[in-house]
Design a protein around this motif. Structure first.
Motif, PDB file in Angstrom:
ATOM      1  N   GLN A   1      -4.937  -0.241  11.202  1.00 21.06           N
ATOM      2  CA  GLN A   1      -5.941  -1.130  11.074  1.00 21.06           C
ATOM      3  C   GLN A   1      -6.529  -1.211  12.476  1.00 21.06           C
ATOM      4  O   GLN A   1      -5.746  -1.069  13.519  1.00 21.06           O
TER       5      GLN A   1
ATOM      6  N   GLU B   1      -9.261  -0.862   8.467  1.00 25.45           N
ATOM      7  CA  GLU B   1      -9.302  -2.062   7.656  1.00 25.45           C
ATOM      8  C   GLU B   1     -10.387  -2.097   6.850  1.00 25.45           C
ATOM      9  O   GLU B   1     -11.185  -1.350   6.828  1.00 25.45           O
ATOM     10  N   ARG B   2     -10.031  -3.147   6.094  1.00 30.25           N
ATOM     11  CA  ARG B   2     -11.068  -3.265   4.756  1.00 30.25           C
ATOM     12  C   ARG B   2     -12.092  -3.763   5.345  1.00 30.25           C
ATOM     13  O   ARG B   2     -12.468  -4.709   6.121  1.00 30.25           O
TER      14      ARG B   2
ATOM     15  N   SER C   1      -2.419  -9.869   8.315  1.00 30.57           N
ATOM     16  CA  SER C   1      -2.662  -8.377   8.123  1.00 30.57           C
ATOM     17  C   SER C   1      -1.747  -7.786   7.143  1.00 30.57           C
ATOM     18  O   SER C   1      -1.629  -6.534   6.881  1.00 30.57           O
TER      19      SER C   1
ATOM     20  N   GLU D   1      -3.437  -5.246   4.715  1.00 32.10           N
ATOM     21  CA  GLU D   1      -3.862  -4.104   5.465  1.00 32.10           C
ATOM     22  C   GLU D   1      -2.378  -3.321   5.702  1.00 32.10           C
ATOM     23  O   GLU D   1      -2.461  -1.914   5.891  1.00 32.10           O
TER      24      GLU D   1
ATOM     25  N   SER E   1      -1.178  -1.593   2.676  1.00 31.98           N
ATOM     26  CA  SER E   1      -2.241  -0.224   2.393  1.00 31.98           C
ATOM     27  C   SER E   1      -2.052   0.768   3.574  1.00 31.98           C
ATOM     28  O   SER E   1      -1.995   1.979   3.089  1.00 31.98           O
ATOM     29  N   THR E   2      -1.835   0.502   4.768  1.00 37.56           N
ATOM     30  CA  THR E   2      -1.493   1.324   5.646  1.00 37.56           C
ATOM     31  C   THR E   2      -0.245   2.241   5.465  1.00 37.56           C
ATOM     32  O   THR E   2      -0.318   3.491   5.403  1.00 37.56           O
TER      33      THR E   2
ATOM     34  N   THR F   1      -6.750   2.310   1.844  1.00 34.06           N
ATOM     35  CA  THR F   1      -7.225   1.042   2.158  1.00 34.06           C
ATOM     36  C   THR F   1      -7.391   0.213   0.707  1.00 34.06           C
ATOM     37  O   THR F   1      -8.043   0.678  -0.173  1.00 34.06           O
TER      38      THR F   1
END
Ligand SMILES: Nc1ncnc2c1ncn2[C@@H]1O[C@H](COP(=O)(O)OP(=O)(O)OP(=O)(O)O)[C@@H](O)[C@H]1O
Length: 934
Positions: free
Chosen positions: A435, A589-590, A661, A664, A667-668, A850
């Protein structure tokens, strides 16, 4: 005025002749002329001669008529002999001409002539007067004589009459004679008078001549004086010049004297030298004689030595041959070494994932961290500190995890081996994913180029590359060139263009063997790290940056630095080509969290799309799909040559430890986990040569043999009656599994060979997104099949939640045990159809990791990575996987090893060995499907 004869009388006036007799008629007239001429001539032959000589000398100067006449006259008779009237004529003409000309030069000579003529005339006149005087005296004497005779005769007459009469007759005769003489005398006197008059006239004329002559003379004298004056001046001038010349002459003489002196001294010196050299030559000659003698001796000696050397050479040749063989072996060993090195790299996996956690930045010390545990072998446990519960902890496993304290050097040490591979002709791709603000640029480029300590992977990689290239300089010559492009809003721009990054570039539609994905991008040859630093500085300056709420200078573009390496083997002339792609991806990032709108939103959408495409490509490769959707984004197109079965890939997963975060981060990590489970096949060196071709052929024939054997086994299995019972069938399947995945079979396949994937279809297979479904006809076809397969295999999961599992290569069914066999059966591994189904998994079945709630934009629905997917670990870490007892125990015992709960493999094999566990370790510990996959 002129003298002329008396033509009428034909006489010369009755002048007496020179002999004293009276001669009458013609004789007397001629005698006058003769006398005159004689008198002229009598003035002296010398004078005439002199005059003549003068004219002889001067006649060249008289071009006039008078001069010509005089010359003619003088030539014919001489001036002295010229008749008087001619002389007077000449004088007259001269005077006439001199009157006309007024020529000083001529007058001078005329004056001379006139003087001569006048002198002659005067002489003649005086001679004439003298003659006349003499004649007069003569006549007087004759008269007296006649008178005395008369007296005698008169006396006699008186004596005799006869005699008288005779005497009277004589007397009369005498008287008549006397009268005649008297007449003649009178005529003579008249002539004298006449002549006197003429003489006076001549005198007058001469005086006028004299006057004229004087005038002319004075003019001439003036002229002469002037000439003399000029002459004097000229003379003075000439004398002056003469003096100067003499002075110069003196100087020259002195110089000449000096030169003479100098040359004399030089001559003496040379003479001395000559003597010296002569002595030297004599000496040398003597020495030469000695040398000749010595040389003869030496020759003999040399001949002897040569013979000895030849013998020694023969001996050494034998020895050298051994050395050459050894050297050749050395090269072979070197090549073998290199091959082994790359093989080791291959064994480590051609796609590696390193995770790096950024430290808290200054001012963030109060923040809570999401990082629970970092294991030595790449384990990472993350948790949300704001939430409680066992399920909150998640375990991930990567090739390596770098904690916040890791330095740039630490990170590079584990990257370095890949750099060497580039020089061996491999394509390598290193990219940073994460991100915004998670440290991608920090890892790839570093915070500053000023200090080497801060240098990121880019600079260190190139620096290393140059160093290795230099150290190999003896055997391979390398050329290095770089390109730097940026992908911003799906547009490729050249960051090193001198015109700035404005121009949009086209890219090759297919991967090029030379790795030139963006042919239009400027290529810059580099020789030193300094060159690279300079170019990268330009590139970074040109890179598009924008402000977002998360990171003020967040890069909103992907930057791709491509290093092209071309090595030529000096021994074999084989050419090696390697490409190194160093990519700093844009933030992942989203969209909703970055609070982007408008342009920023569009940027984010493009970024998401390209990252999604990257994920799709990686997974299509993982599944050995015939279609890899490189063309879905510019990023994957650019990286095509470095993302494939022939390349080595390293991904840095950048994490921000901040609790904000967390989602994120998760997700990452899921994206990374997915990538780390991908096996791209053995990397292939771009070495052009016979050796490679032969190996390829060998591999192809081996592949055929294996395929044939596989087919045979399948056939045998299918004809076996099912009545043999489950156990037997299980045994057969075990056999098949063992055959296929036996511990002795290599997990990785040879160069570029499309291998049958070593995998097991999992209970859940990820669905295909709308985006992926649109990825060409092939994709949709595959997805249909895939859905079908998934529906057959899914047992207790929803159809749309499908999962792909990989079985580690060294994990045979025997190792796993019966329960694993069950799984294998369950997953349809023994089924010939399973291969097909596996390969049918569509390109679009994967996406970037993401997370999104789907409410912001449909585009962000490209997030296709299923959270439940569990790829097995495939790196060397597989073998070193932690046994259950040694699994990381996070602080406060928060970690719940829940992986067995959701993983079919682990669930069905609770007693799985350590090698099976490593599969689990490579996946996330908590699996929960999200609405994204619906
Ligand atoms: N390992 C680290 N040690 C110290 N500081 C770090 C580290 N990693 C990142 N930083 C700092 O964090 C900030 C953000 O890092 P960076 O700009 O590299 O993030 P990024 O992921 O490249 O962001 P973007 O996506 O916007 O490019 C920078 O100030 C950087 O210096």
């Amino acid at each position: 005025m002129s003298f002329h004869r008396d033509e009428r009388s034909g006489t010369n006036g009755g002048f007496p002749t020179s002999n004293g007799t009276h001669e009458g008629g013609v004789d007397r007239t001629d005698s006058f002329d003769n006398n005159l001429e004689e008198s002229l001539a009598g003035s002296g032959p010398d004078s005439g001669k002199k005059f003549h000589e003068v004219f002889q000398l001067k006649h060249g100067l008289y071009a006039d008529q008078a001069g010509a006449n005089i010359i003619e006259l003088v030539k014919s008779s001489g001036l002295d002999n010229a008749p008087t009237h001619s002389l007077f004529g000449v004088v007259n003409r001269i005077l006439d001409e001199s009157m006309d000309r007024k020529n000083g030069d001529i007058s001078n000579h005329i004056a001379f002539i006139l003087r001569e003529v006048l002198q002659i005339i005067e002489q003649r006149m005086s001679v004439q007067v003298e003659n006349f005087r003499n004649q007069s005296n003569l006549y007087r004497a004759r008269e007296e004589k006649f008178n005395s005779r008369i007296k005698v005769l008169e006396t006699l007459a008186k004596g005799t009459s006869e005699e008288n009469e005779i005497s009277v007759r004589n007397l009369q005769q005498i008287k008549s004679e006397k009268i005649r003489i008297e007449e003649k005398r009178k005529l003579g006197e008249l002539n004298i008078l006449k002549m006197r008059k003429e003489k006076d006239d001549a005198y007058a004329e001469v005086s006028s001549f004299k006057q004229e002559f004087e005038m002319t003379k004075s003019i001439y004298e003036k002229h002469c004086m002037q000439i003399e004056e000029e002459t004097r001046e000229a003379k003075l001038q000439l004398e002056k010049e003469l003096k100067e010349l003499e002075c110069e002459l003196d100087g020259s003489r002195k110089k000449v004297a000096q030169l003479e002196e100098f040359s004399e001294s030089k001559y003496r010196r040379w003479k001395k030298k000559e003597i010296k050299y002569q002595r030297f030559v004599d000496f040398q000659f003597g020495a030469l004689q000695d040398l000749r003698a010595a040389s003869v001796l030496m020759k003999n000696e040399v001949l002897k030595t040569r013979r000895r050397h030849a013998e020694e050479l023969n001996y050494l040749g034998g020895k050298l041959k051994g050395l050459v063989d050894a050297a050749q072996n050395y090269h072979a060993v070197l090549a073998e070494n290199r091959r082994l090195y790359n093989e080791v790299q291959d064994l480590k996996g051609n796609i590696r994932v390193y995770c790096r956690i950024r430290p808290f930045l200054p001012g963030q010390s109060m923040k809570q961290t999401t990082i629970e545990y970092i294991g030595e072998n790449g384990e990472l446990v993350v948790a949300n500190p704001t939430k409680n519960g066992k399920e909150n902890h998640r375990l991930f496993k990567f090739n390596k995890v770098f904690g916040p304290a890791a330095t740039q050097e630490d990170v590079f040490l584990d990257t370095q081996p890949l750099i060497r591979s580039v020089l061996d002709g491999y394509n390598v791709c290193i990219f940073a994913y994460g991100q915004t603000g998670s440290g991608k640029t920090y890892t790839m480029s570093g915070p500053s180029v000023m200090s080497q300590e801060d240098w990121g992977v880019n600079y260190r990689a190139l620096n290393d590359l140059f160093q290795i290239a230099q150290s190999r300089g003896g055997s391979i010559i390398y050329e290095v060139a770089v390109q730097m492009v940026e992908i911003y809003n799906e547009q490729v721009r050249d960051l090193l263009s001198t015109d700035g990054p404005q121009k949009r570039l086209g890219i090759w539609s297919t991967a090029q063997p030379n790795g030139l994905a963006v042919p239009e991008a400027s290529m810059h040859s580099v020789k030193t790290t300094a060159d690279v630093l300079e170019l990268m500085h330009i590139g970074l300056t040109n890179r598009a940056v924008g402000a977002t709420a998360l990171n003020e200078r967040s890069s909103r573009s992907h930057s791709v630095l491509t290093v092209h390496v071309r090595g030529t083997d000096l021994e074999t002339n084989a050419v090696l080509r390697g490409n190194l792609h160093l990519i700093d991806l844009a933030g992942s990032e989203r969209v909703d969290r970055s609070e982007a709108t408008g342009d920023r939103l569009r940027e984010a959408q493009h970024i998401n799309k390209s990252l999604s495409a990257l994920g799709d490509v990686i997974f299509a490769l993982a599944q050995k799909n015939s279609h890899v959707p490189y063309r879905n984004s510019k990023l994957t197109q650019v990286l095509q040559s470095s993302l494939g079965g022939q390349a080595k890939t390293l991904m840095f997963v950048q994490l921000n430890p901040d609790v904000d975060s967390y989602s994120e981060t998760i997700s990452t990590l899921k994206f990374a986990e997915r990538v780390s489970g991908v096996e791209l096949g053995a990397a292939r060196s771009n070495k052009e040569g016979r050796e490679v071709r032969e190996l390829m052929e060998q591999v192809a024939s081996l592949k055929d043999t294996i395929a044939k054997k596989d087919g045979e086994i399948e056939r045998l299995l299918s004809v076996k009656p099912s009545a043999n019972g489950d156990r037997r069938a299980n045994g057969d399947r075990r056999l098949t599994s063992s055959l296929r995945y036996g511990s002795s079979s290599p997990r990785r396949h040879s160069i570029g060979t499309p291998q049958q994937p070593q995998r097991i279809a999992g209970s859940r297979i990820s669905g295909m997104s709308d985006k992926a479904a649109s990825d060409g006809d092939n994709c949709s076809e595959y997805s249909d099949k895939h859905s079908e397969a998934g529906s057959q295999q899914s047992v207790d999961e929803p159809k749309h939640q499908r999962e792909l599992f990989y079985l580690p290569s060294k994990l045979s069914s025997k190792d796993i045990g019966p329960s694993v066999d069950d799984d294998v059966e369950l997953l349809g591994l023994g089924d010939g159809d399973s291969e097909e189904r596996l390969s049918d998994i569509s390109d679009g079945g994967l996406s970037m990791g993401t997370e999104t709630d789907g409410s912001v934009s449909s585009i962000v629905e490209y997030t296709l990575f299923p959270e439940t997917t569990k790829p097995p670990e495939k790196s060397e870490n597989s073998e070193k996987s932690i046994p259950p007892s040694k699994l990381p125990k996070p602080p406060q015992q928060k970690l719940l090893l829940q992986q067995t709960k959701t993983s079919r493999l682990t669930r069905s094999a609770p007693k799985i060995s350590s090698s099976a566990r490593k599969t689990v370790a490579g996946s996330s510990s908590s699996v929960k499907p999200t609405k994204r996959w619906q």
